[in-house]
Scaffold this active site. Sequence first.
Site, PDB file in Angstrom:
ATOM      1  N   ASP A  10       0.759  -1.220  -0.155  1.00  0.00           N
ATOM      2  CA  ASP A  10      -0.059  -0.236   0.033  1.00  0.00           C
ATOM      3  C   ASP A  10       0.864   1.336   0.087  1.00  0.00           C
ATOM      4  O   ASP A  10       1.528   1.433   0.959  1.00  0.00           O
ATOM      5  CB  ASP A  10      -0.791   0.004   1.221  1.00  0.00           C
ATOM      6  CG  ASP A  10      -1.941   1.033   1.355  1.00  0.00           C
ATOM      7  OD1 ASP A  10      -1.834   1.977   0.489  1.00  0.00           O
ATOM      8  OD2 ASP A  10      -2.648   1.127   2.300  1.00  0.00           O
ATOM      9  N   ASP A 104      -3.098   2.677  -5.948  1.00  0.00           N
ATOM     10  CA  ASP A 104      -1.741   2.646  -5.026  1.00  0.00           C
ATOM     11  C   ASP A 104      -1.884   1.334  -4.108  1.00  0.00           C
ATOM     12  O   ASP A 104      -1.110   1.366  -3.067  1.00  0.00           O
ATOM     13  CB  ASP A 104      -1.861   3.816  -4.126  1.00  0.00           C
ATOM     14  CG  ASP A 104      -3.123   4.096  -3.420  1.00  0.00           C
ATOM     15  OD1 ASP A 104      -4.106   3.022  -3.658  1.00  0.00           O
ATOM     16  OD2 ASP A 104      -3.274   5.217  -2.506  1.00  0.00           O
ATOM     17  N   GLU A 105      -2.496   0.342  -4.328  1.00  0.00           N
ATOM     18  CA  GLU A 105      -2.331  -0.851  -3.801  1.00  0.00           C
ATOM     19  C   GLU A 105      -2.453  -1.971  -4.566  1.00  0.00           C
ATOM     20  O   GLU A 105      -3.281  -2.150  -5.604  1.00  0.00           O
ATOM     21  CB  GLU A 105      -3.670  -1.037  -2.977  1.00  0.00           C
ATOM     22  CG  GLU A 105      -3.884  -0.172  -1.754  1.00  0.00           C
ATOM     23  CD  GLU A 105      -5.101  -0.421  -0.933  1.00  0.00           C
ATOM     24  OE1 GLU A 105      -5.479  -1.413  -0.750  1.00  0.00           O
ATOM     25  OE2 GLU A 105      -6.205   0.258  -1.282  1.00  0.00           O
TER      26      GLU A 105
END
Lengths: 410, 84
Positions: A10, A104-105
């Site tokens: 993350d 973003d993960e």
Amino acid sequence: MIQRTILHADMNAFFAAVEQQNNPALRGQPVAVIGSAARTVITTCSYEARAFGVRTGMAVWQARQACPRLQLVVGDNRKYTWTSRQIVELMRQFTPLVEVFSIDEAFLDVTGSLALFGSAERIAYLLKAQIRHHFGLTCSVGIAPNKLLAKLASEMHKPDGLTVIPPDKIAAVLEGTPIKDLCGIGAKTARRLNLYGIETCGQLGRFPLEILRQRFGIVGEHLSRMGRGIDDTPVVPSAGAPEVKSVGHSTTLPRDISARPEMLKILLQLAEMVGRRARRHGVMGRTVTLSVRLADFDTWLDRQATLAAPIDQSQEIYRQAVAILDSLTLEQPVRLLGVRLSNLSHGSRQLPLFGDAPRKTQLVQAMDAVNNRHGDFTVTYASLIDVPKKGSHVISPAWRPDGIRQVDVG
Amino acid sequence: MLQRIGEAVRVGVIHGPGPSIHPVWFDWQRKQIRIAEVTYHWRNRVGEALLLHYTVTDGTALYELVYHPLRLLWVLEHLDADTP
């Protein structure tokens, strides 16, 4: 059954961290990224800003009140999507089983890579080091036997954390973990569970399954498994992902509008974006859905029309969307418009033979060829010429680095 | 505050090793600006063209340079003069 090893990575305050790398003067400063639209909210903010209580979704004036030194940066989505793609490429060095969860993960199934790299912790440290080296960014990584727990682990230490939940510690970790910390249990479900005295995952796991089934239906069993830390869902890379069920675009308008001509311009733009993406990926759809959100924030209207034959041409999508719009009675100005094509058929195109359909198809193909070469909206409908910022300007949660969900955002 | 400039500029660049491009200086407004640091770089596709973006600083201001490989052209796209 082989014990799986899953990593969840993350990126920490991703957009804000990219801006801090981009501009050294912002490093160590409270920074918030905002959209370019007139009525924007905080898209994300740096940890320095979070310390003052600034949060995603806050109005800019509220954020400034919380942190008068807050530095506002208009986000540049092209920077973030490119960086995200490069980070996913770094992840693919360790395993081909990378599932992008959002910009973003991502989840990595490293079960088959452990012999090559030694351990999951080593993979995590190497990945973190590479991301820091190439982009100056940090991420938090969680390691666990499944996706549910890996995501929970990555949330435990931020920023720049590395948390492992080994199989023999699952019960101990979950015992006191609040249910709302589990991915998939939203505020509403948590409130309902609280009514039964369930506050922690340990309590959820022990709660009688029959009652959960009675109260939550089919989800009840799933909730019980979540409480016990059980999750068999595989890490699915984009190549193995199920086919998409719809192609859609929506836009929050710079100001609320009531005039039909203004709405039509927006709809034509959205229909062209939907049609372009459908044609590029060889899908056609029979159902067109128009989504309208009214000025009061609360009223959502979703209306659809299903056709006899599938379509992919922007003008046809637009015509259907307009017909739906004209069937609605809008009692307030409009805040958001969206157009979606669903009921999709993949890769089956019937060549048009009759009337002016072949010529229309050739025209669309010619426009697509020019736009593929010179960029979207280089050739477009005359009524859109005076629209200043055409195309997508928001990264949707469904954005992916490749495939039909990859959308170029400006 | 980011200012849009959009002017073609002359740029001194080190190519390589490999496919890397590293801008070192650029001429703008009759001055040669020495690049102290490339702070970030990213790529953006517009149609078939791949544009290479570099955010650079001379220690006093922040600049965004864009290289258009198909046109062999460097453009000074933005300037942020408030940056210390």
